[in-house]
Design a protein around this motif. Structure first.
Motif, PDB file in Angstrom:
ATOM      1  N   LEU A  17       1.207  -4.651  -7.414  1.00  0.00           N
ATOM      2  CA  LEU A  17       1.709  -4.508  -5.976  1.00  0.00           C
ATOM      3  C   LEU A  17       2.002  -5.787  -5.447  1.00  0.00           C
ATOM      4  O   LEU A  17       3.059  -6.163  -4.702  1.00  0.00           O
ATOM      5  CB  LEU A  17       0.545  -3.917  -5.006  1.00  0.00           C
ATOM      6  CG  LEU A  17       1.375  -3.584  -3.561  1.00  0.00           C
ATOM      7  CD1 LEU A  17       2.366  -2.761  -3.572  1.00  0.00           C
ATOM      8  CD2 LEU A  17       0.119  -3.202  -2.813  1.00  0.00           C
ATOM      9  N   SER A  18       1.010  -6.898  -5.527  1.00  0.00           N
ATOM     10  CA  SER A  18       1.379  -8.148  -5.026  1.00  0.00           C
ATOM     11  C   SER A  18       2.637  -8.961  -5.507  1.00  0.00           C
ATOM     12  O   SER A  18       3.315  -9.391  -4.742  1.00  0.00           O
ATOM     13  CB  SER A  18       0.333  -8.951  -5.162  1.00  0.00           C
ATOM     14  OG  SER A  18      -0.106  -9.235  -6.352  1.00  0.00           O
ATOM     15  N   LYS A  19       2.666  -8.738  -6.909  1.00  0.00           N
ATOM     16  CA  LYS A  19       4.131  -9.374  -7.376  1.00  0.00           C
ATOM     17  C   LYS A  19       5.200  -8.501  -6.985  1.00  0.00           C
ATOM     18  O   LYS A  19       6.385  -9.149  -6.806  1.00  0.00           O
ATOM     19  CB  LYS A  19       3.816  -9.051  -8.939  1.00  0.00           C
ATOM     20  CG  LYS A  19       4.859  -9.773  -9.941  1.00  0.00           C
ATOM     21  CD  LYS A  19       4.735 -11.320  -9.692  1.00  0.00           C
ATOM     22  CE  LYS A  19       5.776 -11.949 -10.549  1.00  0.00           C
ATOM     23  NZ  LYS A  19       6.108 -13.169 -10.316  1.00  0.00           N
ATOM     24  N   ARG A  20       4.963  -7.220  -6.972  1.00  0.00           N
ATOM     25  CA  ARG A  20       6.356  -6.609  -6.634  1.00  0.00           C
ATOM     26  C   ARG A  20       6.662  -6.660  -4.939  1.00  0.00           C
ATOM     27  O   ARG A  20       7.843  -7.036  -4.784  1.00  0.00           O
ATOM     28  CB  ARG A  20       5.956  -4.849  -6.704  1.00  0.00           C
ATOM     29  CG  ARG A  20       6.092  -4.521  -8.116  1.00  0.00           C
ATOM     30  CD  ARG A  20       6.072  -2.801  -8.079  1.00  0.00           C
ATOM     31  NE  ARG A  20       5.632  -2.169  -7.196  1.00  0.00           N
ATOM     32  CZ  ARG A  20       4.179  -1.706  -7.183  1.00  0.00           C
ATOM     33  NH1 ARG A  20       3.215  -2.304  -8.180  1.00  0.00           N
ATOM     34  NH2 ARG A  20       3.619  -0.936  -6.253  1.00  0.00           N
ATOM     35  N   ARG A  74       4.351   2.582  -0.968  1.00  0.00           N
ATOM     36  CA  ARG A  74       3.666   3.234   0.062  1.00  0.00           C
ATOM     37  C   ARG A  74       2.270   3.378  -0.148  1.00  0.00           C
ATOM     38  O   ARG A  74       1.330   3.212   0.454  1.00  0.00           O
ATOM     39  CB  ARG A  74       4.397   4.543   0.676  1.00  0.00           C
ATOM     40  CG  ARG A  74       5.546   4.176   1.248  1.00  0.00           C
ATOM     41  CD  ARG A  74       6.013   5.442   1.871  1.00  0.00           C
ATOM     42  NE  ARG A  74       6.119   6.665   1.341  1.00  0.00           N
ATOM     43  CZ  ARG A  74       7.010   7.473   0.745  1.00  0.00           C
ATOM     44  NH1 ARG A  74       8.416   6.971   0.826  1.00  0.00           N
ATOM     45  NH2 ARG A  74       6.838   8.543   0.044  1.00  0.00           N
ATOM     46  N   PHE A  75       1.959   3.962  -1.497  1.00  0.00           N
ATOM     47  CA  PHE A  75       0.489   4.299  -1.741  1.00  0.00           C
ATOM     48  C   PHE A  75      -0.021   2.855  -1.915  1.00  0.00           C
ATOM     49  O   PHE A  75      -1.505   2.810  -1.578  1.00  0.00           O
ATOM     50  CB  PHE A  75       0.688   5.388  -3.095  1.00  0.00           C
ATOM     51  CG  PHE A  75      -0.808   5.189  -3.381  1.00  0.00           C
ATOM     52  CD1 PHE A  75      -1.760   6.116  -3.161  1.00  0.00           C
ATOM     53  CD2 PHE A  75      -1.015   4.654  -4.750  1.00  0.00           C
ATOM     54  CE1 PHE A  75      -3.009   6.290  -3.348  1.00  0.00           C
ATOM     55  CE2 PHE A  75      -2.575   4.607  -5.358  1.00  0.00           C
ATOM     56  CZ  PHE A  75      -3.503   5.570  -4.675  1.00  0.00           C
ATOM     57  N   GLY A  76       0.472   2.029  -2.681  1.00  0.00           N
ATOM     58  CA  GLY A  76      -0.095   0.779  -2.925  1.00  0.00           C
ATOM     59  C   GLY A  76      -0.684  -0.170  -1.778  1.00  0.00           C
ATOM     60  O   GLY A  76      -1.374  -0.476  -1.565  1.00  0.00           O
ATOM     61  N   GLY A  77       0.528   0.237  -0.872  1.00  0.00           N
ATOM     62  CA  GLY A  77       0.129  -0.399   0.575  1.00  0.00           C
ATOM     63  C   GLY A  77      -0.953  -0.139   1.203  1.00  0.00           C
ATOM     64  O   GLY A  77      -1.727  -0.868   1.742  1.00  0.00           O
ATOM     65  N   GLU A  78      -1.358   1.123   1.225  1.00  0.00           N
ATOM     66  CA  GLU A  78      -2.605   1.812   1.671  1.00  0.00           C
ATOM     67  C   GLU A  78      -3.687   1.380   0.812  1.00  0.00           C
ATOM     68  O   GLU A  78      -4.602   1.011   1.366  1.00  0.00           O
ATOM     69  CB  GLU A  78      -2.469   3.316   1.480  1.00  0.00           C
ATOM     70  CG  GLU A  78      -1.281   4.018   2.542  1.00  0.00           C
ATOM     71  CD  GLU A  78      -0.830   5.530   2.229  1.00  0.00           C
ATOM     72  OE1 GLU A  78      -2.056   6.020   1.474  1.00  0.00           O
ATOM     73  OE2 GLU A  78       0.071   6.071   2.730  1.00  0.00           O
ATOM     74  N   VAL A  79      -3.599   1.672  -0.444  1.00  0.00           N
ATOM     75  CA  VAL A  79      -4.883   1.368  -1.194  1.00  0.00           C
ATOM     76  C   VAL A  79      -5.267  -0.144  -1.483  1.00  0.00           C
ATOM     77  O   VAL A  79      -6.316  -0.410  -1.475  1.00  0.00           O
ATOM     78  CB  VAL A  79      -4.674   1.927  -2.650  1.00  0.00           C
ATOM     79  CG1 VAL A  79      -5.513   1.728  -3.707  1.00  0.00           C
ATOM     80  CG2 VAL A  79      -4.399   3.375  -2.614  1.00  0.00           C
ATOM     81  N   PHE A  80      -4.174  -1.032  -1.627  1.00  0.00           N
ATOM     82  CA  PHE A  80      -4.451  -2.384  -1.872  1.00  0.00           C
ATOM     83  C   PHE A  80      -4.923  -3.004  -0.687  1.00  0.00           C
ATOM     84  O   PHE A  80      -5.312  -4.090  -0.765  1.00  0.00           O
ATOM     85  CB  PHE A  80      -3.107  -3.086  -2.402  1.00  0.00           C
ATOM     86  CG  PHE A  80      -3.289  -3.026  -3.939  1.00  0.00           C
ATOM     87  CD1 PHE A  80      -3.600  -3.937  -4.647  1.00  0.00           C
ATOM     88  CD2 PHE A  80      -2.699  -1.717  -4.501  1.00  0.00           C
ATOM     89  CE1 PHE A  80      -3.532  -4.149  -6.113  1.00  0.00           C
ATOM     90  CE2 PHE A  80      -2.572  -1.706  -5.880  1.00  0.00           C
ATOM     91  CZ  PHE A  80      -3.118  -2.546  -6.719  1.00  0.00           C
ATOM     92  N   SER A  81      -4.812  -2.299   0.692  1.00  0.00           N
ATOM     93  CA  SER A  81      -5.556  -2.882   1.706  1.00  0.00           C
ATOM     94  C   SER A  81      -6.960  -2.658   1.791  1.00  0.00           C
ATOM     95  O   SER A  81      -7.662  -3.357   2.769  1.00  0.00           O
ATOM     96  CB  SER A  81      -4.700  -2.273   3.249  1.00  0.00           C
ATOM     97  OG  SER A  81      -4.896  -0.909   3.139  1.00  0.00           O
ATOM     98  N   LYS A  82      -7.440  -1.888   1.093  1.00  0.00           N
ATOM     99  CA  LYS A  82      -9.117  -1.375   0.916  1.00  0.00           C
ATOM    100  C   LYS A  82      -9.493  -2.795   0.272  1.00  0.00           C
ATOM    101  O   LYS A  82      -9.193  -3.194  -0.829  1.00  0.00           O
ATOM    102  CB  LYS A  82      -9.056  -0.264   0.317  1.00  0.00           C
ATOM    103  CG  LYS A  82      -8.774   1.004   0.930  1.00  0.00           C
ATOM    104  CD  LYS A  82      -8.884   2.422   0.217  1.00  0.00           C
ATOM    105  CE  LYS A  82      -8.311   3.441   0.747  1.00  0.00           C
ATOM    106  NZ  LYS A  82      -8.438   3.771   2.102  1.00  0.00           N
TER     107      LYS A  82
END
Length: 186
Positions: A25-28, A45-53
């Motif tokens: 996600l960070s690279k994307r 959208r899902f990555g934004g939610e999950v990677f904030s954890k």
């Protein structure tokens, strides 16, 4: 020329990957900013939610700092269980951590240590290909596994199906012959 990596149903959403579907996600996000794209696909959208954890960020930091890849895969799989991540969302996360999975499955040391505590390579490849479609790296891993462990009709059919996804519905005769030789071994 663009072709679909799977059969499409009437009304099904069609998307196009502007960047590597197996990068994190960070690279994307970095590429999105550089290219002026604000991606709103389900995966981002899902990555934004999950990677904030915090737990997922810690796994990502551990990977960056050289943590054992088998340990990264194990921690991610355990975290997905705790977070009750299922279906396509599991594939999204696995795709974002593809490098760790790929390296773990190729490392004899990691497989000796973590092999029974992490999902099979086939399960991971299936879940990733469900969300990103066929990819030559997934196909290569499946062929390597087939060569190493042999495999029956079902496993070979999965390899051929992914080959059709990667190379199109009409795979040239020579390409299919080469793939068959790789699967069977020389």
């Amino acid at each position: 020329m663009v072709h679909a990596s799977k059969d499409l149903k009437a009304g099904e959403e069609v998307t196009f990957a502007y960047f590597d579907p197996l990068c994190g996600l960070s690279k994307r996000k970095e590429m999105s900013v550089n290219w002026g794209i604000h991606c709103k696909c389900k995966r981002c959208r899902f990555g934004g939610e999950v990677f904030s954890k915090q737990e997922i960020r810690e796994i990502e930091i551990g990977l960056e700092r050289g943590m054992d890849v088998g340990g990264v895969v194990f921690k991610l799989e355990e975290q997905m269980k705790r977070m009750k991540v299922r279906g396509k969302e599991k594939g999204y996360l696995r795709a974002s951590f593809w490098e760790a999975y790929s390296e773990a499955y190729r490392s004899e040391r990691a497989m000796k240590r973590w092999g029974r505590r992490i999902p099979t390579m086939e399960a991971v490849v299936d879940s990733i290909s469900d969300v990103v479609g066929g990819d030559h790296r997934l196909l290569k891993m499946m062929v390597e596994e087939l060569k190493k462990n042999g495999g029956g009709v079902v496993e070979r059919e999965k390899v051929f199906k992914m080959a059709r996804d990667v190379f199109g519905k009409v795979v040239k005769k020579q390409a299919m012959k080469t793939l068959l030789e790789l699967c069977i071994g020389d």
